[in-house]
Design an enzyme around this catalytic site. Sequence first.
Site, PDB file in Angstrom:
ATOM      1  N   TYR A 141       0.859  -1.183   0.000  1.00 40.20           N
ATOM      2  CA  TYR A 141       0.000   0.000   0.000  1.00 40.20           C
ATOM      3  C   TYR A 141       0.895   1.233   0.000  1.00 40.20           C
ATOM      4  O   TYR A 141       1.859   1.304   0.766  1.00 40.20           O
ATOM      5  CB  TYR A 141      -0.883  -0.007   1.260  1.00 40.20           C
ATOM      6  N   ASP A 236       9.430   2.713  -0.563  1.00 37.69           N
ATOM      7  CA  ASP A 236       8.427   3.392   0.251  1.00 37.69           C
ATOM      8  C   ASP A 236       8.711   3.041   1.710  1.00 37.69           C
ATOM      9  O   ASP A 236       8.377   1.958   2.193  1.00 37.69           O
ATOM     10  CB  ASP A 236       7.021   2.949  -0.168  1.00 37.69           C
ATOM     11  N   LYS A 264       4.895   9.394   8.646  1.00 34.77           N
ATOM     12  CA  LYS A 264       4.716   8.804   9.976  1.00 34.77           C
ATOM     13  C   LYS A 264       5.756   9.310  10.993  1.00 34.77           C
ATOM     14  O   LYS A 264       5.677  10.441  11.420  1.00 34.77           O
ATOM     15  CB  LYS A 264       4.710   7.271   9.876  1.00 34.77           C
TER      16      LYS A 264
HETATM   17  C1  LIG Z   1       3.990   2.142   3.264  1.00 36.07           C
HETATM   18  C2  LIG Z   1       2.978   3.242   3.225  1.00 36.07           C
HETATM   19  N1  LIG Z   1       3.006   4.124   2.211  1.00 36.07           N
HETATM   20  C3  LIG Z   1       2.158   5.142   2.141  1.00 36.07           C
HETATM   21  C4  LIG Z   1       1.173   5.323   3.095  1.00 36.07           C
HETATM   22  C5  LIG Z   1       0.251   6.482   2.989  1.00 36.07           C
HETATM   23  O1  LIG Z   1       0.518   7.368   4.029  1.00 36.07           O
HETATM   24  P1  LIG Z   1      -0.595   8.403   4.543  1.00 36.07           P
HETATM   25  O2  LIG Z   1      -1.653   7.589   5.230  1.00 36.07           O
HETATM   26  O3  LIG Z   1       0.168   9.314   5.459  1.00 36.07           O
HETATM   27  O4  LIG Z   1      -1.118   9.109   3.347  1.00 36.07           O
HETATM   28  C6  LIG Z   1       1.099   4.409   4.168  1.00 36.07           C
HETATM   29  C7  LIG Z   1       0.078   4.530   5.234  1.00 36.07           C
HETATM   30  O5  LIG Z   1      -0.985   4.909   5.140  1.00 36.07           O
HETATM   31  C8  LIG Z   1       2.025   3.364   4.239  1.00 36.07           C
HETATM   32  O6  LIG Z   1       2.013   2.492   5.233  1.00 36.07           O
HETATM   33  N1  LIG Z   2      -2.160   0.788   6.835  1.00 30.68           N
HETATM   34  C1  LIG Z   2      -2.488   2.165   6.928  1.00 30.68           C
HETATM   35  C2  LIG Z   2      -1.230   2.943   7.056  1.00 30.68           C
HETATM   36  O1  LIG Z   2      -0.198   2.482   7.349  1.00 30.68           O
HETATM   37  C3  LIG Z   2      -3.402   2.388   8.070  1.00 30.68           C
HETATM   38  C4  LIG Z   2      -3.699   3.809   8.371  1.00 30.68           C
HETATM   39  C5  LIG Z   2      -4.922   4.328   7.664  1.00 30.68           C
HETATM   40  O2  LIG Z   2      -5.172   3.976   6.511  1.00 30.68           O
HETATM   41  O3  LIG Z   2      -5.634   5.104   8.287  1.00 30.68           O
END
Ligand SMILES: Cc1ncc(COP(=O)(O)O)c(C=O)c1O
Ligand SMILES: N[C@H](C=O)CCC(=O)O
Length: 424
Positions: A141, A236, A264
Site C-alpha cells: 500500500y 516506500d 509517519k
Molecule cells: C507504506 C505506506 N506508504 C504510504 C502510506 C500512505 O501514508 P498516509 O496515510 O500518510 O497518506 C502508508 C500509510 O498509510 C504506508 O504504510
Molecule cells: N495501513 C495504513 C497505514 O499504514 C493504516 C492507516 C490508515 O489507513 O488510516
Amino acid sequence: MSNIEIFEESKKYMPGGVNSPVRAFKDVDLTPPIIKRGSGAYIFDEEGNRYTDFVGAWGPMLLGHCDEDVVKAIKDTCENAIAFGASTELELRLAKHMCTTLDNVEMVRMVNSGTEATMSAVKLARGYTGRDKILKFAGCYHGHFDGFLVSAGSGLLTEGIPGSAGVPEESIKNTIVGQYNNIENIRQVFNKYGEELAAVIIEPVAGNMGVVKAENEFMEELRALCDKHGTLLIFDEVMSGFRVSYKGAQSLFKVKPDLVTYAKIMGGGLPCGAYGGRRDVMEKLSPLGDVYQAGTMSGNPVVMAAGLATLTKLYNNHEYYQHIDSLGLKLQEGMKAIAKEKGIPLVVNRCGGMMTVFFTNKDKVTLYEDVMSCDTNLFKRFFTHMLKSGFNLPPSQYEAMFLSVKHSDKDIEEFLDAFRKFQV
Ligand SMILES: Cc1ncc(COP(=O)(O)O)c(C=O)c1O
Ligand SMILES: N[C@H](C=O)CCC(=O)O
C-alpha cells in the site's frame, strides 16, 4: 458521552463515523473505542478505559504518546510560528538532519502525508525518465493516490475492495502489479515492460499486508533489473523508515534506492511526509526542473519542529532500537510458544518494532498468497479478546502492530498472559 454514543453521533457527520476507513473496525464487527488521550505506551478512551497501545497511530508514535521533548518542541514553536507558507530555518534543519544521517538521501522535499510523498515520487520518476508505467506489488500500500489503488494492501485488503470506485481506467492503465518476493514474476514483468517502466515502488519491509520482509535475493534482482532497464527504484519507507532501524529498511539490504519516501515517524505524530534521494533526480523538481509539485502547508514549522525533535532523539539514542527489538523478540517468541501449547496455528513475522500475528497453517508467510491463506475469523476472535483485555491492536489481519520506546517488559508479560487466556 459513551464510546458508542460518540461513534453513533459521528456517523451522522462523517462517512462511517471516521476520517480513515480502517478506524471503523468494520473487519472485526465492533464499535471502536473513542480515544481521548495518550501517555507513553497507553491510550485512554472517553469512558476512562486504559489500553496498552500496539497501534501507535499506525507507526508514528515510536517514542510513545506525548513524548516530553516532542511536546516541548511543538509548544515552543507554535508560540511564534504556526504557518508562513515561506522558507524557515526549521525546515532547513530537518532537511539537513535527514540528508546527513540517512543513506541515499542527498536532497529532500517536504510534503504533508505519505500519500503525497509516494504520489510525488512517482511523478518525479516519470518526469525524470520520460516514461509512464510503474510497477507496484500486490499487497503493498502506498496511499490513496489513484494509480496505486490496484491490488493494494491495508484497508483495501481488510474490506475486500479490489481497488476503488472513482478511479478511472485511464489512471491505472500504467500501473503494473507484480508478485512480492517472486523473482521469476518480476523478470517476466521486466521482459515485457522493462523499457516502459519509469519506476518500481516497493515497501522493502511490507506492513500493509501484515509484516512481510522482502528477501535479499529478490531485492538484489530488482535493483539489477532496474539498472538494466533504466528504471528508478523507489523504496516506500513511510512505515519502515526510522522504525525497523534508524536508517530504515534500506540498512537491511545491500541495494540502494534511487528515491525514498517517508512520513509517519518523521513528523513526530503531526501530518507530514517527505521524499528524497539522488541529487540529479531531485533537481528535476520545480523550481529547478520541470516536474511541478507544491504545497501550502509543506514544511510547516510546527511539523518540522516535532519531526526534528523526534529524529534527533532517535538518532542520539540508538539503544532505543535495541530495547524495542528485545521486547519484540520476547513478544514474538512468547506468542509462538503459547500458540504451540494451545494448538493455535500461527506465524509471527517481525522486523524490529513492527510485527504481525498471522493465523495460518502455513509454516511461513513470505508471499501474498500466504497472507491470503489466513483465518480472518480466528483473527477477529483474537482481536476481540485482546481488546476486552485492554490491548489496542490494529483491527485487521493485514496490518502491523507497533512497539514503542515506552513499552516495558511488564507490558509484554501482560500481553502474553492475556493471549494465554484466549479461548480458540
Ligand atoms: C507504506 C505506506 N506508504 C504510504 C502510506 C500512505 O501514508 P498516509 O496515510 O500518510 O497518506 C502508508 C500509510 O498509510 C504506508 O504504510
Ligand atoms: N495501513 C495504513 C497505514 O499504514 C493504516 C492507516 C490508515 O489507513 O488510516
